[in-house]
Design a protein around this motif. Structure first.
Motif, PDB file in Angstrom:
ATOM      1  N   UNK A 245      21.251  94.594 -45.976  1.00  0.00           N
ATOM      2  CA  UNK A 245      20.659  94.346 -47.196  1.00  0.00           C
ATOM      3  C   UNK A 245      20.545  95.731 -47.688  1.00  0.00           C
ATOM      4  N   UNK A 246      20.556  95.931 -48.983  1.00  0.00           N
ATOM      5  CA  UNK A 246      20.378  97.114 -49.730  1.00  0.00           C
ATOM      6  C   UNK A 246      18.817  97.325 -49.833  1.00  0.00           C
ATOM      7  N   UNK A 247      18.539  98.634 -49.794  1.00  0.00           N
ATOM      8  CA  UNK A 247      17.188  99.169 -49.577  1.00  0.00           C
ATOM      9  C   UNK A 247      16.165  98.484 -50.537  1.00  0.00           C
ATOM     10  N   UNK A 248      16.506  98.403 -51.664  1.00  0.00           N
ATOM     11  CA  UNK A 248      15.518  97.787 -52.522  1.00  0.00           C
ATOM     12  C   UNK A 248      15.847  96.491 -52.895  1.00  0.00           C
ATOM     13  N   UNK A 249      16.614  95.607 -52.224  1.00  0.00           N
ATOM     14  CA  UNK A 249      16.294  94.129 -52.253  1.00  0.00           C
ATOM     15  C   UNK A 249      15.295  93.416 -51.322  1.00  0.00           C
ATOM     16  N   UNK A 418      29.072  94.740 -44.047  1.00  0.00           N
ATOM     17  CA  UNK A 418      29.201  93.180 -44.824  1.00  0.00           C
ATOM     18  C   UNK A 418      28.079  92.913 -45.847  1.00  0.00           C
ATOM     19  N   UNK A 419      28.336  92.449 -46.901  1.00  0.00           N
ATOM     20  CA  UNK A 419      27.421  92.302 -47.815  1.00  0.00           C
ATOM     21  C   UNK A 419      27.364  90.691 -48.212  1.00  0.00           C
ATOM     22  N   UNK A 423      24.009  90.706 -52.481  1.00  0.00           N
ATOM     23  CA  UNK A 423      23.974  92.149 -52.421  1.00  0.00           C
ATOM     24  C   UNK A 423      25.230  92.636 -53.209  1.00  0.00           C
ATOM     25  N   UNK A 424      26.367  92.221 -53.246  1.00  0.00           N
ATOM     26  CA  UNK A 424      27.404  92.628 -54.156  1.00  0.00           C
ATOM     27  C   UNK A 424      27.171  92.813 -55.287  1.00  0.00           C
ATOM     28  N   UNK A 425      26.242  91.949 -56.135  1.00  0.00           N
ATOM     29  CA  UNK A 425      25.765  91.971 -57.591  1.00  0.00           C
ATOM     30  C   UNK A 425      24.965  93.206 -57.509  1.00  0.00           C
ATOM     31  N   UNK A 426      24.004  93.423 -56.556  1.00  0.00           N
ATOM     32  CA  UNK A 426      23.351  94.727 -56.582  1.00  0.00           C
ATOM     33  C   UNK A 426      24.041  95.854 -56.601  1.00  0.00           C
ATOM     34  N   UNK A 427      25.106  95.907 -55.569  1.00  0.00           N
ATOM     35  CA  UNK A 427      25.964  97.150 -55.715  1.00  0.00           C
ATOM     36  C   UNK A 427      26.551  97.438 -57.084  1.00  0.00           C
TER      37      UNK A 427
END
Length: 453
Positions: A245-249, A418-419, A423-427
């Protein structure tokens, strides 16, 4: 081929005492796979890789630090012996140099690559873990990497104070540290080499990101090897999936990382210790080096019939001895390699204690918690990528020329990231805010990611 000497060697390694019915499970005795410590000497990363890098740079350059080397001594030599100073200004210059090169914790600021060579190991037991990890990083990732050698070797600067320090730094002793580890995941080594050779071209980027680069690749390598060993896989070129997960999710029950992230990795790590012991024992009996299970099976198959029978006799003898000493029931032992390996594996599973498993797994947790984990409420610890780590990895993935957005996610996966679709949208949102997305249309094939550097 006679395996009697190998059998005797295994008895010796494991301190077998038949009279007292005792033996000792040993770690990293032969063909070591991990730089883990099963005691308080394991590496703790509360100060990142700071002390590890000092030892790493010395091992890489075949040097070691003399016991009497002191940066305080260097400053004293500069102010007292090697520079003309007007009377009364010695204290001022001493203070100026000290404030420039030391931080508030009285640690050396890493203002120049050559200064890494003078970073000492930590005091106490943790120094042994730092030394082991430094050796592991050299052996697994950096053998014959001349770019890294040149990076740490460079000892010139345009800054007058740094030049004073470099010119007066004491000589280090020549000392070659023998190779101990052998890589089992060559596809990771290749990606690391490509990334490090790119990063090192930008001196400041490398200095700023060295800690994160080595932290990530160390975690990437050991987590992948743990998964291969625990699942009894061969080390092929397929990267085992771990979702972040990304830190801010926000976490939710439908995110892939909850079932295929840290909880999964930790469970596999708990299972890996008995397999590591199995690999050590089989390597010793076979007389092989750094083989995993499938490689040893292939080695056995290539033996002639007489050698196979001789090996099976000593493998059965070892299983019988081991089970007797551990107080297990006597069982029938067939003349079949795979069945015997499974019996030994099951015997080790029964024998390994929860404390031993915990000590092994702590080595993974020590690197994971400060860099790659975040507690997500009732979900517990989840694999996590923060903004700095994501931007650094993106820079390594893209390098000098823009690439398609879809290719970026493939490059992440080559590096074990792996995302899921959220998460890909957040990237994409994150990189868009940094003006790193060149958008021709909404299609992933028509969106490009610009170089970060």
């Amino acid at each position: 081929m006679d395996f009697s000497e190998n059998y005797d060697l295994l008895l010796n390694y494991m301190n077998v005492n038949f009279e007292k019915k005792k033996l000792q499970h040993v770690f990293n005795k032969k063909s070591p796979l991990f730089p883990f410590k099963m005691d308080k000497g394991r590496t703790v990363f509360d100060n990142g890789f700071y002390n590890v890098f000092g030892e790493f740079s010395r091992i890489l350059l075949n040097k070691r630090m003399k016991n009497d080397v002191s940066l305080d001594g260097i400053i004293h030599d500069i102010t007292e012996n090697n520079i003309e100073i007007e009377d009364g200004n010695e204290e001022y210059l001493n203070k100026l140099i000290r404030e420039y090169i030391f931080n508030e914790k009285n640690e050396l600021k890493l203002l120049h690559p050559y200064l890494y060579l003078y970073i000492p190991l930590s005091s106490g037991k943790r120094s042994s873990g730092e030394k082991e990890l430094a050796l592991f990083l050299r052996d697994i990732f950096c053998l014959d990497n001349q770019n890294l050698v040149d990076f740490f070797k460079s000892n010139g600067s345009n800054h007058i104070i740094i030049n004073l320090i470099l010119d007066n730094a004491p000589e280090l002793e020549d000392y070659k540290t023998e190779i101990k580890y052998s890589s089992k995941l060559n596809y990771i080594n290749q990606v690391f080499t490509d990334d490090i050779n790119f990063a090192i071209k930008n001196n400041q980027f490398f200095l700023d990101n060295m800690d994160n680069i080595f932290a990530y690749y160390y975690f990437f390598y050991i987590s992948q090897l743990i998964l291969k060993i625990s699942k009894r896989l061969n080390c092929d070129d397929d990267v085992e999936e771990l979702f972040y997960l990304l830190d801010w999710e926000n976490a939710s029950k439908n995110r892939k990382t909850l079932n295929n992230g840290y909880r999964f990795l930790k469970n596999e790590t708990d299972n890996a210790l008995s397999k590591v012991n199995l690999i050590f024992q089989l390597n010793t009996l076979l007389g092989t080096e750094f083989y995993l299970e499938k490689e040893m099976q292939e080695f056995f198959i290539e033996l002639n019939n007489e050698s196979q029978q001789n090996f099976l006799r000593y493998l059965k003898k070892w299983i019988s001895d081991y089970r007797c000493i551990r107080g297990f029931d006597e069982i029938y032992l067939p003349d079949d390699y795979n069945q015997l390996v499974n019996i030994l594996s099951n015997s080790l599973n029964e024998s390994i204690t929860k404390k031993q498993i915990s000590l092994f797994t702590l080595n993974l947790e020590e690197i994971a918690k400060p860099y790659f984990l975040k507690r997500r409420g009732s979900y517990g610890y989840v694999l996590n990528i923060n903004r700095d780590m994501l931007l650094m990895l993106t820079a390594l993935c893209v390098k000098d020329n823009k690439i398609k957005l879809n290719q970026l996610f493939k490059e992440y996966e080559k590096r074990g990231i792996f995302l899921d679709k959220y998460s890909k949208v957040e990237v994409v949102n994150f990189l868009t805010k940094l003006n790193l997305i060149d958008k021709k249309s909404d299609s992933g094939d028509a969106q490009y990611v610009k170089p970060v550097l």
